[in-house]
Design a protein around this motif. Structure first.
Motif, PDB file in Angstrom:
ATOM      1  N   THR A  20       0.824  -1.240   0.052  1.00  0.00           N
ATOM      2  CA  THR A  20       0.136  -0.093  -0.090  1.00  0.00           C
ATOM      3  C   THR A  20       0.745   1.011  -0.008  1.00  0.00           C
ATOM      4  OG1 THR A  20      -1.734  -1.017   1.159  1.00  0.00           O
ATOM      5  CG2 THR A  20      -1.879   1.428   1.174  1.00  0.00           C
ATOM      6  N   LEU A  21       0.683   1.873  -1.015  1.00  0.00           N
ATOM      7  CA  LEU A  21       1.517   3.396  -1.332  1.00  0.00           C
ATOM      8  C   LEU A  21       0.484   4.154  -0.712  1.00  0.00           C
ATOM      9  CD1 LEU A  21       3.253   2.619  -4.538  1.00  0.00           C
ATOM     10  CD2 LEU A  21       3.814   1.807  -2.238  1.00  0.00           C
ATOM     11  N   ARG A  22       0.946   5.308  -0.232  1.00  0.00           N
ATOM     12  CA  ARG A  22      -0.074   6.491   0.434  1.00  0.00           C
ATOM     13  C   ARG A  22       0.504   7.737  -0.213  1.00  0.00           C
ATOM     14  NH1 ARG A  22       0.842   2.507   3.804  1.00  0.00           N
ATOM     15  NH2 ARG A  22      -0.921   1.969   5.239  1.00  0.00           N
ATOM     16  N   CYS A  23      -0.412   8.771  -0.312  1.00  0.00           N
ATOM     17  CA  CYS A  23      -0.327  10.062  -1.124  1.00  0.00           C
ATOM     18  C   CYS A  23      -0.968  11.281  -0.177  1.00  0.00           C
ATOM     19  CB  CYS A  23      -0.508  10.025  -2.332  1.00  0.00           C
ATOM     20  SG  CYS A  23      -0.267  11.755  -3.115  1.00  0.00           S
ATOM     21  N   LYS A  24      -0.390  12.238   0.213  1.00  0.00           N
ATOM     22  CA  LYS A  24      -1.083  13.565   0.753  1.00  0.00           C
ATOM     23  C   LYS A  24      -0.943  14.516  -0.553  1.00  0.00           C
ATOM     24  CE  LYS A  24      -1.360  16.737   4.218  1.00  0.00           C
ATOM     25  NZ  LYS A  24      -2.767  16.844   4.224  1.00  0.00           N
ATOM     26  N   PRO A  25      -2.131  14.830  -1.055  1.00  0.00           N
ATOM     27  CA  PRO A  25      -1.792  16.131  -2.129  1.00  0.00           C
ATOM     28  C   PRO A  25      -1.785  17.383  -1.615  1.00  0.00           C
ATOM     29  CG  PRO A  25      -4.180  15.759  -1.855  1.00  0.00           C
ATOM     30  CD  PRO A  25      -3.398  14.428  -1.066  1.00  0.00           C
ATOM     31  N   ILE A  26      -1.324  18.501  -2.329  1.00  0.00           N
ATOM     32  CA  ILE A  26      -1.213  19.814  -1.671  1.00  0.00           C
ATOM     33  C   ILE A  26      -2.762  20.200  -1.498  1.00  0.00           C
ATOM     34  CG2 ILE A  26      -0.822  22.066  -2.499  1.00  0.00           C
ATOM     35  CD1 ILE A  26       1.772  21.004  -4.286  1.00  0.00           C
ATOM     36  N   SER A  27      -2.734  20.809  -0.436  1.00  0.00           N
ATOM     37  CA  SER A  27      -4.203  21.376  -0.002  1.00  0.00           C
ATOM     38  C   SER A  27      -4.604  22.161  -0.997  1.00  0.00           C
ATOM     39  CB  SER A  27      -4.138  22.210   1.688  1.00  0.00           C
ATOM     40  OG  SER A  27      -4.980  22.548   2.060  1.00  0.00           O
ATOM     41  N   GLY A  28      -5.906  22.012  -1.181  1.00  0.00           N
ATOM     42  CA  GLY A  28      -6.659  22.750  -2.112  1.00  0.00           C
ATOM     43  C   GLY A  28      -6.582  22.389  -3.490  1.00  0.00           C
ATOM     44  N   HIS A  29      -5.720  21.262  -3.883  1.00  0.00           N
ATOM     45  CA  HIS A  29      -5.734  20.737  -5.131  1.00  0.00           C
ATOM     46  C   HIS A  29      -6.760  19.932  -5.328  1.00  0.00           C
ATOM     47  CE1 HIS A  29      -1.163  21.856  -6.345  1.00  0.00           C
ATOM     48  NE2 HIS A  29      -2.023  22.529  -5.998  1.00  0.00           N
ATOM     49  N   ASP A  30      -7.566  19.781  -6.747  1.00  0.00           N
ATOM     50  CA  ASP A  30      -8.559  18.990  -6.689  1.00  0.00           C
ATOM     51  C   ASP A  30      -8.409  17.603  -7.705  1.00  0.00           C
ATOM     52  OD1 ASP A  30     -10.608  21.382  -8.952  1.00  0.00           O
ATOM     53  OD2 ASP A  30      -8.383  20.779  -8.886  1.00  0.00           O
ATOM     54  N   TYR A  31      -7.009  17.810  -8.271  1.00  0.00           N
ATOM     55  CA  TYR A  31      -6.638  16.556  -9.096  1.00  0.00           C
ATOM     56  C   TYR A  31      -5.498  15.848  -8.285  1.00  0.00           C
ATOM     57  CZ  TYR A  31      -9.494  18.064 -13.176  1.00  0.00           C
ATOM     58  OH  TYR A  31     -10.644  18.462 -13.925  1.00  0.00           O
ATOM     59  N   LEU A  32      -5.756  14.502  -8.614  1.00  0.00           N
ATOM     60  CA  LEU A  32      -4.609  13.745  -8.035  1.00  0.00           C
ATOM     61  C   LEU A  32      -4.323  12.586  -8.931  1.00  0.00           C
ATOM     62  CD1 LEU A  32      -3.854  12.498  -4.348  1.00  0.00           C
ATOM     63  CD2 LEU A  32      -3.897  10.746  -6.196  1.00  0.00           C
ATOM     64  N   PHE A  33      -2.933  12.374  -9.288  1.00  0.00           N
ATOM     65  CA  PHE A  33      -2.428  11.452 -10.267  1.00  0.00           C
ATOM     66  C   PHE A  33      -1.656  10.273  -9.535  1.00  0.00           C
ATOM     67  CE2 PHE A  33      -4.067  14.276 -13.824  1.00  0.00           C
ATOM     68  CZ  PHE A  33      -4.354  15.582 -13.030  1.00  0.00           C
ATOM     69  N   TRP A  34      -1.696   9.420 -10.065  1.00  0.00           N
ATOM     70  CA  TRP A  34      -0.952   8.278  -9.615  1.00  0.00           C
ATOM     71  C   TRP A  34      -0.075   7.847 -10.975  1.00  0.00           C
ATOM     72  CZ3 TRP A  34       1.057   6.628  -5.068  1.00  0.00           C
ATOM     73  CH2 TRP A  34       0.095   6.860  -3.973  1.00  0.00           C
ATOM     74  N   TYR A  35       1.428   7.894 -11.004  1.00  0.00           N
ATOM     75  CA  TYR A  35       2.213   7.491 -12.069  1.00  0.00           C
ATOM     76  C   TYR A  35       3.284   6.441 -11.648  1.00  0.00           C
ATOM     77  CZ  TYR A  35       1.176  12.065 -14.313  1.00  0.00           C
ATOM     78  OH  TYR A  35       0.628  12.795 -15.083  1.00  0.00           O
ATOM     79  N   ARG A  36       3.641   5.452 -12.537  1.00  0.00           N
ATOM     80  CA  ARG A  36       4.756   4.636 -12.311  1.00  0.00           C
ATOM     81  C   ARG A  36       5.895   4.831 -13.141  1.00  0.00           C
ATOM     82  NH1 ARG A  36       3.317  -1.647 -13.402  1.00  0.00           N
ATOM     83  NH2 ARG A  36       3.018  -0.886 -15.502  1.00  0.00           N
ATOM     84  N   GLN A  37       7.043   4.772 -12.835  1.00  0.00           N
ATOM     85  CA  GLN A  37       8.250   5.194 -13.604  1.00  0.00           C
ATOM     86  C   GLN A  37       9.020   4.076 -13.505  1.00  0.00           C
ATOM     87  OE1 GLN A  37      11.075   8.323 -12.623  1.00  0.00           O
ATOM     88  NE2 GLN A  37      11.133   8.911 -14.660  1.00  0.00           N
TER      89      GLN A  37
END
Lengths: 116, 114
Positions: A20-37
């Protein structure tokens, strides 16, 4: 201001385990993306959310991958069961969707996943 | 379909000299944004500079400038006075205005020599 926060930064697990990978976006941002490199495939978009709702998950490689965004400040990417070919760096990114090209996408530091 | 092409897998530049990283794009949209990101060996993706398709002037941010040629569909990144810390992978990206997905190129690895 805090940027995009991801945890853990490094994960080493054995094949078959749940990750399980976790992410906290920047406050106020309404789009969140997950990428794999990866070296072979470069940067791939897996899934993105708008206002906590998954909009496009066409990049998710298999049913073993799932992502959730229960609220505006938290998202998870889960791999179950994990396989060695899932080894990669996973990035979370967020941006504001005001409709302008100046809405820059900001990336988290990434989670380096190694599946043995 | 949108596409970003970075034809230089690797580039070398002498410290203190300028270097240009190439980026061409393909889109049928009239309104779009172009972005450059830097990825050092530590792995994070750092936003550097953006250019709007309707901006008449080339964008600049410190030592970074974007040489935007709309008719040729190119958005080259120019780094002036290269520093050792500029050694990194550089990605060109594009998104249509109002669009959701950002399309990334394959990247160019820059090596700055002392």
């Amino acid at each position: 201001d805090a940027g995009v926060i991801q945890s853990p930064r490094h994960e080493v697990t054995e094949m078959g385990q749940e990750v399980t990978l976790r992410c906290k976006p920047i406050s106020g941002h309404d789009y969140l993306f997950w990428y794999r490199q990866t070296m072979m495939r470069g940067l791939e978009l897996l899934i993105y959310f708008n206002n906590n709702v998954p909009i496009d998950d066409s990049g998710m490689p298999e049913d073993r991958f799932s992502a959730k965004m229960p609220n505006a400040s938290f998202s998870t990417l889960k791999i179950q069961p994990s396989e060695p070919r899932d080894s990669a760096v996973y990035f979370c990114a967020s941006r504001l969707g005001s409709g302008s090209w100046v809405d820059t996408q900001y990336f988290g530091p990434g989670t380096r996943l190694t599946v043995l | 379909a949108q596409k970003i092409t970075q034809t230089q897998p690797g580039m070398f530049v002498q410290e203190k000299e300028a270097v240009t990283l190439d980026c061409t794009y393909d889109t049928s949209d009239q309104s779009y944004g172009l972005f450059w990101y830097k990825q050092p060996s530590s792995g994070e993706m750092i936003f550097l500079i953006y250019q709007g398709s309707y901006d008449e002037q080339n964008a600049t941010e410190g030592r970074y400038s974007l040489n935007f040629q709309k008719a040729r569909k190119s958005a080259n990144l120019v780094i002036s006075a290269s520093q050792l810390g500029d050694s990194a992978m550089y990605f060109c990206a594009m998104r249509e205005v109002g669009g959701f997905k950002t399309i990334f190129g394959a990247g160019t690895r820059l090596f700055v020599k002392a």
